[in-house]
Design a protein around this motif. Sequence first.
Motif, PDB file in Angstrom:
ATOM      1  N   GLU A  41       5.167  -0.821   3.545  1.00 23.96           N
ATOM      2  CA  GLU A  41       4.813  -0.178   4.819  1.00 23.96           C
ATOM      3  C   GLU A  41       4.200   1.203   4.625  1.00 23.96           C
ATOM      4  O   GLU A  41       3.695   1.804   5.574  1.00 23.96           O
ATOM      5  CB  GLU A  41       6.043  -0.087   5.733  1.00 23.96           C
ATOM      6  CG  GLU A  41       7.118   0.857   5.265  1.00 23.96           C
ATOM      7  CD  GLU A  41       8.053   0.309   4.187  1.00 23.96           C
ATOM      8  OE1 GLU A  41       8.933   1.067   3.770  1.00 23.96           O
ATOM      9  OE2 GLU A  41       7.917  -0.847   3.759  1.00 23.96           O
ATOM     10  N   MET A  42       4.196   1.703   3.407  1.00 22.92           N
ATOM     11  CA  MET A  42       3.638   3.027   3.134  1.00 22.92           C
ATOM     12  C   MET A  42       2.116   3.056   3.229  1.00 22.92           C
ATOM     13  O   MET A  42       1.546   4.066   3.616  1.00 22.92           O
ATOM     14  CB  MET A  42       4.065   3.534   1.753  1.00 22.92           C
ATOM     15  CG  MET A  42       5.511   3.964   1.675  1.00 22.92           C
ATOM     16  SD  MET A  42       5.883   5.306   2.828  1.00 22.92           S
ATOM     17  CE  MET A  42       6.844   4.464   4.063  1.00 22.92           C
ATOM     18  N   VAL A  43       1.433   1.968   2.902  1.00 22.25           N
ATOM     19  CA  VAL A  43      -0.035   1.967   2.952  1.00 22.25           C
ATOM     20  C   VAL A  43      -0.540   2.232   4.376  1.00 22.25           C
ATOM     21  O   VAL A  43      -1.350   3.137   4.578  1.00 22.25           O
ATOM     22  CB  VAL A  43      -0.628   0.680   2.357  1.00 22.25           C
ATOM     23  CG1 VAL A  43      -2.128   0.609   2.606  1.00 22.25           C
ATOM     24  CG2 VAL A  43      -0.340   0.618   0.862  1.00 22.25           C
ATOM     25  N   PRO A  44      -0.080   1.500   5.388  1.00 23.67           N
ATOM     26  CA  PRO A  44      -0.551   1.813   6.749  1.00 23.67           C
ATOM     27  C   PRO A  44      -0.182   3.238   7.180  1.00 23.67           C
ATOM     28  O   PRO A  44      -0.977   3.916   7.833  1.00 23.67           O
ATOM     29  CB  PRO A  44       0.144   0.782   7.637  1.00 23.67           C
ATOM     30  CG  PRO A  44       0.571  -0.308   6.730  1.00 23.67           C
ATOM     31  CD  PRO A  44       0.769   0.316   5.381  1.00 23.67           C
ATOM     32  N   PHE A  45       1.001   3.692   6.795  1.00 26.16           N
ATOM     33  CA  PHE A  45       1.418   5.053   7.130  1.00 26.16           C
ATOM     34  C   PHE A  45       0.481   6.081   6.483  1.00 26.16           C
ATOM     35  O   PHE A  45      -0.015   6.989   7.151  1.00 26.16           O
ATOM     36  CB  PHE A  45       2.863   5.292   6.688  1.00 26.16           C
ATOM     37  CG  PHE A  45       3.273   6.729   6.744  1.00 26.16           C
ATOM     38  CD1 PHE A  45       3.535   7.339   7.962  1.00 26.16           C
ATOM     39  CD2 PHE A  45       3.385   7.485   5.583  1.00 26.16           C
ATOM     40  CE1 PHE A  45       3.904   8.670   8.025  1.00 26.16           C
ATOM     41  CE2 PHE A  45       3.745   8.815   5.634  1.00 26.16           C
ATOM     42  CZ  PHE A  45       4.006   9.414   6.856  1.00 26.16           C
ATOM     43  N   LEU A  46       0.229   5.937   5.171  1.00 25.56           N
ATOM     44  CA  LEU A  46      -0.632   6.877   4.463  1.00 25.56           C
ATOM     45  C   LEU A  46      -2.072   6.825   4.967  1.00 25.56           C
ATOM     46  O   LEU A  46      -2.739   7.855   5.057  1.00 25.56           O
ATOM     47  CB  LEU A  46      -0.566   6.613   2.959  1.00 25.56           C
ATOM     48  CG  LEU A  46       0.777   6.955   2.309  1.00 25.56           C
ATOM     49  CD1 LEU A  46       0.864   6.359   0.914  1.00 25.56           C
ATOM     50  CD2 LEU A  46       0.995   8.455   2.285  1.00 25.56           C
ATOM     51  N   GLN A  47      -2.554   5.636   5.301  1.00 30.89           N
ATOM     52  CA  GLN A  47      -3.908   5.504   5.862  1.00 30.89           C
ATOM     53  C   GLN A  47      -4.011   6.284   7.177  1.00 30.89           C
ATOM     54  O   GLN A  47      -5.067   6.816   7.506  1.00 30.89           O
ATOM     55  CB  GLN A  47      -4.253   4.037   6.118  1.00 30.89           C
ATOM     56  CG  GLN A  47      -4.533   3.209   4.884  1.00 30.89           C
ATOM     57  CD  GLN A  47      -5.866   3.532   4.250  1.00 30.89           C
ATOM     58  OE1 GLN A  47      -5.905   4.076   3.158  1.00 30.89           O
ATOM     59  NE2 GLN A  47      -6.938   3.207   4.897  1.00 30.89           N
ATOM     60  N   HIS A  48      -2.910   6.340   7.915  1.00 32.49           N
ATOM     61  CA  HIS A  48      -2.904   7.029   9.210  1.00 32.49           C
ATOM     62  C   HIS A  48      -2.832   8.555   9.060  1.00 32.49           C
ATOM     63  O   HIS A  48      -3.485   9.281   9.810  1.00 32.49           O
ATOM     64  CB  HIS A  48      -1.721   6.529  10.048  1.00 32.49           C
ATOM     65  CG  HIS A  48      -1.624   7.166  11.388  1.00 32.49           C
ATOM     66  ND1 HIS A  48      -2.493   6.867  12.415  1.00 32.49           N
ATOM     67  CD2 HIS A  48      -0.782   8.101  11.863  1.00 32.49           C
ATOM     68  CE1 HIS A  48      -2.175   7.587  13.472  1.00 32.49           C
ATOM     69  NE2 HIS A  48      -1.149   8.351  13.165  1.00 32.49           N
ATOM     70  N   VAL A  49      -2.062   9.046   8.092  1.00 30.31           N
ATOM     71  CA  VAL A  49      -1.827  10.490   8.010  1.00 30.31           C
ATOM     72  C   VAL A  49      -2.733  11.227   7.029  1.00 30.31           C
ATOM     73  O   VAL A  49      -2.738  12.455   7.016  1.00 30.31           O
ATOM     74  CB  VAL A  49      -0.351  10.815   7.682  1.00 30.31           C
ATOM     75  CG1 VAL A  49       0.573  10.286   8.751  1.00 30.31           C
ATOM     76  CG2 VAL A  49       0.043  10.314   6.318  1.00 30.31           C
TER      77      VAL A  49
END
Length: 82
Positions: A24-32
């Motif tokens: 779930e870190m990839v979508p989070f990092l892509q967002h921030v």
Amino acid sequence: MDVEKKNKKTGAQQILAAPLLGPEMVPFLQHVLSSNVMALDLNQAQYAIIPNENGGAVDDAYLYRFEEDRYLLVVNAANTDK
């Protein structure tokens, strides 16, 4: 108010290194982050900007990818309140 955090002995700025684990870190990092996290290969790092809601820069950071779902985000600790 001076918010810069420095090591009193060396005068060096402090950093914050946050381990980020899981798919779930990839979508989070892509967002921030401003960078394309999906382009980061294993055992590589990339420079990124952490933007604010208006597109300005809150801080810059380095993102390291060590395994498929294991990242390390390194930011300047002086900006942790932002």
